[in-house]
Every structure is written in C-alpha cells, then in structure tokens.
Design a protein around this motif. Structure first.
Motif, PDB file in Angstrom:
ATOM      1  N   MET A   1     -37.722  52.609 -25.407  1.00 41.84           N
ATOM      2  CA  MET A   1     -38.142  53.817 -26.124  1.00 41.84           C
ATOM      3  C   MET A   1     -39.548  53.652 -26.691  1.00 41.84           C
ATOM      4  SD  MET A   1     -35.823  56.162 -25.846  1.00 41.84           S
ATOM      5  CE  MET A   1     -35.914  57.314 -27.219  1.00 41.84           C
ATOM      6  N   ALA A   2     -39.844  52.491 -27.256  1.00 34.98           N
ATOM      7  CA  ALA A   2     -41.189  52.254 -27.778  1.00 34.98           C
ATOM      8  C   ALA A   2     -42.209  52.315 -26.649  1.00 34.98           C
ATOM      9  CB  ALA A   2     -41.250  50.904 -28.488  1.00 34.98           C
ATOM     10  N   ASN A   3     -41.882  51.740 -25.501  1.00 35.26           N
ATOM     11  CA  ASN A   3     -42.782  51.756 -24.357  1.00 35.26           C
ATOM     12  C   ASN A   3     -43.049  53.184 -23.882  1.00 35.26           C
ATOM     13  OD1 ASN A   3     -42.868  49.567 -21.396  1.00 35.26           O
ATOM     14  ND2 ASN A   3     -44.434  50.812 -22.335  1.00 35.26           N
ATOM     15  N   ALA A   4     -42.004  54.016 -23.874  1.00 34.81           N
ATOM     16  CA  ALA A   4     -42.155  55.402 -23.429  1.00 34.81           C
ATOM     17  C   ALA A   4     -42.969  56.226 -24.421  1.00 34.81           C
ATOM     18  CB  ALA A   4     -40.782  56.031 -23.217  1.00 34.81           C
ATOM     19  N   TYR A   5     -42.729  56.047 -25.711  1.00 36.02           N
ATOM     20  CA  TYR A   5     -43.499  56.779 -26.716  1.00 36.02           C
ATOM     21  C   TYR A   5     -44.953  56.286 -26.742  1.00 36.02           C
ATOM     22  CZ  TYR A   5     -39.897  59.717 -28.799  1.00 36.02           C
ATOM     23  OH  TYR A   5     -38.958  60.707 -29.012  1.00 36.02           O
ATOM     24  N   TYR A   6     -45.141  55.005 -26.474  1.00 39.01           N
ATOM     25  CA  TYR A   6     -46.513  54.499 -26.334  1.00 39.01           C
ATOM     26  C   TYR A   6     -47.213  55.191 -25.164  1.00 39.01           C
ATOM     27  CZ  TYR A   6     -50.160  51.441 -24.483  1.00 39.01           C
ATOM     28  OH  TYR A   6     -51.331  50.964 -23.950  1.00 39.01           O
ATOM     29  N   THR A   7     -46.462  55.494 -24.112  1.00 36.90           N
ATOM     30  CA  THR A   7     -47.030  56.210 -22.968  1.00 36.90           C
ATOM     31  C   THR A   7     -47.539  57.583 -23.386  1.00 36.90           C
ATOM     32  OG1 THR A   7     -45.556  55.039 -21.446  1.00 36.90           O
ATOM     33  CG2 THR A   7     -46.531  57.104 -20.655  1.00 36.90           C
ATOM     34  N   LEU A   8     -46.818  58.264 -24.259  1.00 37.21           N
ATOM     35  CA  LEU A   8     -47.276  59.562 -24.770  1.00 37.21           C
ATOM     36  C   LEU A   8     -48.557  59.387 -25.581  1.00 37.21           C
ATOM     37  CD1 LEU A   8     -43.878  61.160 -25.895  1.00 37.21           C
ATOM     38  CD2 LEU A   8     -45.209  61.700 -23.842  1.00 37.21           C
ATOM     39  N   GLU A   9     -48.574  58.386 -26.439  1.00 36.60           N
ATOM     40  CA  GLU A   9     -49.777  58.141 -27.242  1.00 36.60           C
ATOM     41  C   GLU A   9     -50.948  57.753 -26.356  1.00 36.60           C
ATOM     42  OE1 GLU A   9     -52.879  56.323 -29.484  1.00 36.60           O
ATOM     43  OE2 GLU A   9     -51.672  55.316 -27.933  1.00 36.60           O
ATOM     44  N   ASN A  10     -50.645  57.105 -25.224  1.00 41.15           N
ATOM     45  CA  ASN A  10     -51.674  56.618 -24.304  1.00 41.15           C
ATOM     46  C   ASN A  10     -52.024  57.682 -23.269  1.00 41.15           C
ATOM     47  OD1 ASN A  10     -53.428  54.479 -23.526  1.00 41.15           O
ATOM     48  ND2 ASN A  10     -52.039  53.921 -21.864  1.00 41.15           N
ATOM     49  N   HIS A  11     -51.822  58.933 -23.619  1.00 34.11           N
ATOM     50  CA  HIS A  11     -52.236  60.076 -22.798  1.00 34.11           C
ATOM     51  C   HIS A  11     -51.525  60.128 -21.447  1.00 34.11           C
ATOM     52  CE1 HIS A  11     -55.308  60.168 -25.864  1.00 34.11           C
ATOM     53  NE2 HIS A  11     -55.807  59.013 -25.452  1.00 34.11           N
TER      54      HIS A  11
END
Length: 791
Positions: free
Chosen positions: A557-567
C-alpha cells in the motif's frame, strides 16, 4: 561471336563425353570410370568440408558479435574470466561459508548472518560408494570420462535459447557444471550464465581431480530445509551417519538435491520416494547394483525424522532487509515474480516454486560473505516504533502465546529515493522475543477497505477520462450486490462529483464507478504495481470496497501511494542501497521504473485526497494546525470494525498504517480515522519535523488554488459531462486469458480496454476482513463484503 563452351567440372561427365567422341575399350572405360568417380567424390567431399568450415567460422564470429552486443563480452572474455575464477579457487571455497552483514543507512551493523558453522565435511574416502554411484547414475553417467561439460546439454541449451528468443538458456548439466554453478554462479537461466558455467566446469577438470570434484559436490549439495552436505542430511533425516544408511535410504537422500523443495522429504515425501526408485533403476542400468538389490531397496519404506529449524529472531528492520536481499538474489537466479493467477492451483504451484528459489537465495545470502547496506534510518525506526506503541498502549490484552492481541504495522517510504526508511511490524513487548517472528508490515495481509479505492477505482477512472467533477451515482450497495452489471449501470442514486465521493468515502459511488470501468481494468493497475495476492476470485465489484481474498500488506500500500505521489511512476520499493560481494563488488542494481497512471491522473488524485484530510473522513486530524506542509491520504475501515487503515503522503514521505488483530475480531472505536489516522499523523509529523515547507509538484498550474466549494446534492452547477461513453456488458469475472490481454494493453496515457466475459451470473461481494500472516497461508473470505468508513 560464339560463346566459349562451359567447362565441365565433373570427371565422370567429361569421361562419358570423351567416350562418345573417342570410344575406348570397355575394360579401359570401366577402369577410368572408377578413377573419375573417386575424383568426383573427393571434389564434392572437400567442397562440403570447406562449406561447413566457412559456416562455422561465420557462426563463431557472428555469435561472438551477437554475444558482445548483448553482454559486452566475447567467448574469449568468458573463457578468460572462468580461468581466473578457477585459478584463484581453493578447497576452502567448497568447504566453509562466509558470514554476511546488514547495515543501516548510517553504517551501523544491524545483523550478522550465517548458517551452521559446524557443517560436516567428508573426504572422498569417507563418502560411501553408494552415494557416489547414485549421483553418477542419475545426474552424470559420463562423469568419470567427460571433460566436465555435457555437449549434448549445450546443444539443448542453444535450442532452448533460440526457441525462447534469447530469454532462456537451459539444458542438462554435468556434476561439474552443477558444482560450478552452485559455488561460483547464480541459477538464472541466461546464455551468459550457461557460457560461464561451461568454461568454469572445463577449467575445473584441469585443476581438480574427479575425486576432488565429487567430494566437493557431495559436501555442498542442498538437501532442503537448510541442510547442506550428505553427512548432515543423513544425520538430520535418519539420525545416523551416511555410511550407516541402507541402500534405499542412501538413494532417498540423493534424490533431494535435484530440486530440493520439490523432493523435500518433509513436504513432498512421495516425490522423493519416486525419485529414489528412479535412482535405483538407473543404478541397475549402470551395473552398480543387481536387479535383486534394486527390488529389495524399492520395497523398503522410508521414515525420516522431523527437522527442527534453529530460528534466530531478528527485529523488524532486519527481517525486512533479509527479505529484500533474498528476493533480489531470487531475481538474479532467474526467478520470474508473478502477480496474476488463473486459478488457486496456479497460485499454489507458484508458491511452491517461490519457496524453492527463496531457500536457495537465502542460502546464498547467508553463506556468500555479502555486506548489505540499507536505507533504514535507526532514528526513524525508533521514533515510529514509539509512536505505534504509545498510540495502542490502551490495549493490553494478549493472545495465548503472550503477544498483544491488538496490533499495528507501519511502512514509511522516502519520496526522494523511493526506499523504505522505516518499517514497523508490530508492537514492542518486553521479555517476549517471539513478537519478531511475524513482521506484519510485509508478511501480514489484510483487506484494505476504502484505502483501496484510489488505487483500483478512482485513479484508473481519472486515467480513463473522468475528472474530479464527473458525476457519480451513490447507489445502494446492498441492492447492487444482488443485481447484474447492466442493472447496476441503470440504478438510481444521488449524483455527486467524484472528488466528493472520495472525500466522504461513499461506497455506493465507488461500487457504481467500478462497474463502469470494470474490475479487470481497475485491478490491472494494482497488479501492475506488484500486489502479490490478487486472485481470480477478486475480479468482482466487491474489490472496489477492498474486499479481497487474501488482502494487501502495508509495504504494498505504501508503494502504491508513493506511486501516486510520484506522478504515476511506479518503482518497486525495498530498503537496499548497496550489496557488496566478498570481492568488494557492488552487485545491486535499482529496479526499473514504469508508468502505471498518467501524471495528470495521479496528480489530480493527489489534489482530491488533500480534500480528504482538509474536510473529508480524515478532517479530524486537524493536520494544518500542526504544519503548513500539504498532505493527501485516504481512510479505510473493514466490516464490524475489525481493521482500520490510513495511507497517505506529504511531499517528503509516504506512510501506510494498518491496525487490527492477527485473528480478526471487532475492536471498539476502530476505524480508518481513529487509531490508524492518529498513528499516521504522529509518524508523519515526526519524520517531517524541522523540514522546510514544500508543495506537491502537481501538473495543474492552478490546481492548488482550486476551490471545490461546499457541495450540495441539488446543486446542478457541479455537473460535468463524462467522457467515458463505452457501453459495458458483463456479468462475471473474465477468463484469465482475456484478463492477461487486458493487463498487457494497459499502456502509458492509454485508456484500459474493457473485456467482456463469456457467461453471465450475478456478482457476489465479500463480507469479512482477514489479516493473513504470510507463513500460514490462511485465507480470508470475500463473500458479502461491505466496507464501512465513518467520517
């Protein structure tokens, strides 16, 4: 002008023409004809030899050129490297394991990794003849006479290489090749590794005797369950020295090294027994035993002792670092990580192969003398552990084994690097080392509730043409779960803009929208981000609300939300910075990145989830009374308050938090916006303390100044025409073949295609949340599931 007559090259043809013009006696003609035929034969023979020689030269130089372009080295280079490896090798390379070490971001040693240092090494004279004969009969019948290389195996490898278009080079290996691969190389099935293996094996036969090679092989083979060497295998499986084993028992343990997990005596005794019989039959063919000996040995039953694993308990950051390093070595060994499964049987088969590669890679890590440097910050680790302990200190109930019943997990990723900076797998307990046996942050799987919506529903919709203002229908989920897809599409519900549905976590809107974009399109984004336990049964509308068979981990989940933050750019996270081998070479390479969501879609979701914290289900955090640094996130709560999630990020860090019980049960006052939100906020404020203000780098220039206003259901000014106009007709989860085509078609800035199933039936929803430790394999239920969020 007359053409010059063409010279006849065939001696036989010239002779026959001469005979027609100037006849000679039959005896003379017959004698000269024999001579002419002999000359023609040799003329054709040398032409063929010359052609083959030219072809081989072209093939050799062409192959070298291809190899150089692919790997940067030629056959000469591989040969020279192999010779150097063998020249520098000593007997110790085959006898003793080197200790590996793990370090934190500041260079502090976190752990020392090693296997049993008391492993028994037998000399050749101490190895029973039956052991040697067993291995020779089943693995390499030409062992005593070959040059260390199986040339037919090389041919098979070349055929496989051509057949798989360069992705696999796999063929039979001699005992010497297996030893070379196990000691000096990895298990990846590439042409580069195969070439190195061949040259190393060839040079080994020049430096070491056949007896030496057999000795090293018998002492370094893996016999499953962390056991290496034939003597230790005999002692641990039968409680006796190898020279005291019967012929049946000897063949049984010699069956294991071919595929240690597949022939694992504790897990797959029938497989090991079948290979034992094959070995005995092969020994008869080779003349090592008689038919009578074979039948007698095959008739004997085999009973092995239960091997007790000697476990060392490490803290959360070390267990995660070990897992990251082992998985990296699995990749080097050629393991293909899989995220889509057509059936439970395919998943189970994958897990068996996974375990086999994991055991081999773990052995490599523990014995290879590596130095693993991680991104783990000890300060952050300590501070976030304190946050979790303090926030859950109100609950002191324990399970039968003395571990706190109410648990939590945190994964924190540094957005500048994409690396895990802290990972908390549970609460701290004094005088109970068993708490570290399960790292819930990456080993525990739980249904994610509404925290799953941005990943599988809303951002995929934005990626497909919807916008923050697109109107969605807040339908009745209870009614929808008994309806067909077409009926859901026509169901009435209050029309609300997408951003408001996210802010207030309206289940009806997510359910209706997931029906519009289809579960197969939505979940394709999730599997594309490495979620490892999405099953075929999960491709239903209930997944929109986080109802999954196994669930997700906080790392995922953290990796996926980081993907959102990472455009929208996904990079698989880990905590690895460098891995130095025993020669001081850094063998680690960062994983490649790929686009999952378009930048506009990811940035728009970030802007929407800022509203969740400002005036949505997470508004109770009162975030901006503590800092001016912006934050975005989403709450998640499962049925009967059995688990709560909060996943979110600032421009600096991304954090995912789970709170619940290992055995799911209702917890008073547990929801996404209570304990998980409080833990997330305290953890995030701790990490960003003292950092300068930074804004999200959003693709919309005016997005941060955009004021959504206060929405009311009857305000028609909020309506914006949706761009999604595809009519969707489906009823049941799509077949796996269609699903794979769907996932492959997800391209950067492209709208996911919608696959239509072949049959029709109503879509069921899951009803329970389950937190699944990775080791147990227990699975949750997704039947009649309804996720609940409270604002």
């Amino acid at each position: 002008m007359a053409k010059k007559p063409k010279k006849i090259k065939s001696h036989v043809k010239r002779l026959k023409l001469y005979q027609q013009q100037k006849p000679m006696s039959p005896a003379a003609y017959k004698r000269k004809l024999r001579i002419a035929r002999r000359k023609d034969f040799f003329r054709y023979f040398w032409r063929v030899i010359a052609g083959v020689a030219i072809a081989l030269v072209v093939l050799f130089f062409g192959g070298n050129l291809f190899l150089y372009e692919r790997t940067g080295a030629t056959l000469w280079g591989y040969a020279a490297e192999a010779k150097e490896i063998v020249d520098n090798s000593t007997e110790e390379d085959f006898m003793y394991a080197s200790t590996s070490y793990i370090y934190s971001a500041d260079g502090t040693q976190l752990a020392e990794l090693s296997e049993d240092t008391d492993a028994t090494f037998l000399t050749y004279d101490e190895i029973p003849e039956a052991v040697v004969d067993s291995f020779v009969a089943v693995e390499d019948r030409t062992f005593w006479t070959n040059s260390g290389v199986d040339y037919r195996g090389i041919a098979r490898a070349l055929v496989n290489y051509v057949r798989t278009r360069g992705s696999t080079a796999e063929g039979g290996s001699t005992i010497t090749q297996q030893l070379a691969r196990g000691v000096f190389l990895t298990n990846d099935k590439t042409i580069e590794r195969k070439i190195s293996e061949i040259f190393i094996a060839w040079y080994m036969t020049k430096k070491y005797s056949k007896e030496d090679i057999m000795t090293y092989y018998c002492n370094t083979c893996c016999f499953a369950n962390g056991i290496y060497g034939v003597e230790d295998a005999a002692n641990k499986y039968f409680g006796r020295s190898v020279d005291e084993l019967s012929l049946s028992e000897t063949a049984y343990i010699c069956a294991i090294p071919n595929r240690p997990e597949y022939y694992n005596p504790l897990k797959e005794p029938a497989n090991a027994l079948s290979r034992r019989d094959k070995i005995l039959d092969d020994m008869v063919e080779c003349g090592y035993i008689t038919e009578s000996d074979c039948q007698q040995a095959e008739s004997q039953s085999v009973t092995v002792s239960d091997v007790k694993e000697e476990s060392t308990f490490y803290n959360y950051e070390v267990t995660y670092a070990i897992n990251c390093a082992v998985r990296y070595f699995m990749g080097l060994d050629g393991f293909n990580f899989q995220y889509d499964f057509s059936s439970q049987e395919e998943y189970d088969s994958y897990i068996d192969t996974y375990d086999e590669y994991y055991a081999e890679a773990k052995h490599t890590l523990y014995t290879g003398g590596y130095e693993v440097y991680t991104s783990i910050s000890l300060q952050a680790q300590t501070e976030l552990q304190n946050v979790l302990d303090e926030q859950l200190a109100f609950s002191d109930e324990v399970t039968d084994d003395g571990v706190y019943e109410l648990q939590g997990a945190i994964t924190a990723i540094n957005n500048d690097t994409g690396k895990v900076t802290a990972i908390i797998g549970g609460r701290t307990q004094a005088r109970n080392a068993n708490i570290y046996s399960l790292n819930r942050a990456y080993q525990g799987y739980a249904q994610p509730g509404s925290a799953f919506k941005p990943l599988a529903v809303y951002t995929p919709a934005l990626n497909s043409g919807y916008s923050a203002y697109s109107e969605l229908r807040n339908i009745d989920v209870d009614e929808a779960k008994d309806s067909s897809s077409a009926e859901i599409a026509d169901m009435y519900g209050d029309e609300v803009p997408l951003y408001y549905a996210v802010e207030q976590s309206l289940n009806g809107c997510a359910y209706w929208l997931f029906n519009e974009i289809t579960p197969w399109a939505g979940l394709s984004y999730v599997t594309n981000m490495g979620f490892s336990r999405i099953m075929p049964e999960d491709y239903t509308l209930s997944a929109a609300l986080g109802g999954l068979t196994y669930g997700v981990s906080t790392v995922e989940m953290a990796n996926a939300y980081y993907t959102l933050e990472n455009h929208g750019i996904y990079t698989q996270t880990d905590c690895l910075e460098y891995i130095y081998d025993s020669n001081g070479m850094d063998v680690y390479e960062n994983p490649e990145s790929k686009t999952v969501y378009t930048r506009d879609a990811a940035d728009e979701m970030t802007g929407i989830m800022e509203g969740v914290i400002e005036e949505g289900t997470a508004a109770s955090s009162d975030w901006y009374s503590y800092t001016e640094i912006p934050a975005a996130g989403k709450t998640g709560t499962t049925n009967d308050n059995k688990a709560g999630w909060f996943c979110g990020y600032t421009p600096y860090y991304t954090i995912a938090v789970w709170v619940g019980c290992d055995t799911p049960k209702s917890v008073d006052n547990l929801s996404g916006n209570t304990y998980p939100l409080s833990i997330w906020e305290a953890a995030m404020l701790t990490l960003i303390d003292g950092l300068p203000e930074r804004s999200f780098d959003l693709s919309f220039e005016s997005f941060e100044d955009l004021d959504y206003g206060e929405y009311e259901y009857d305000n028609e000014d909020w309506y914006e025409e949706d761009t999604w106009d595809t009519e969707i007709e489906y009823e049941t989860p799509v077949e796996q073949g269609e699903l794979e085509e769907e996932i492959e078609d997800i391209q950067e800035e492209a709208e996911p295609e919608v696959q239509e199933p072949e049959n029709e039936e109503s879509i069921e929803e899951p009803d329970t949340e389950e937190y699944i430790p990775e080791e147990t394999g227990d699975e949750g239920s997704n039947e009649d599931y309804v996720e609940e969020d409270t604002g």
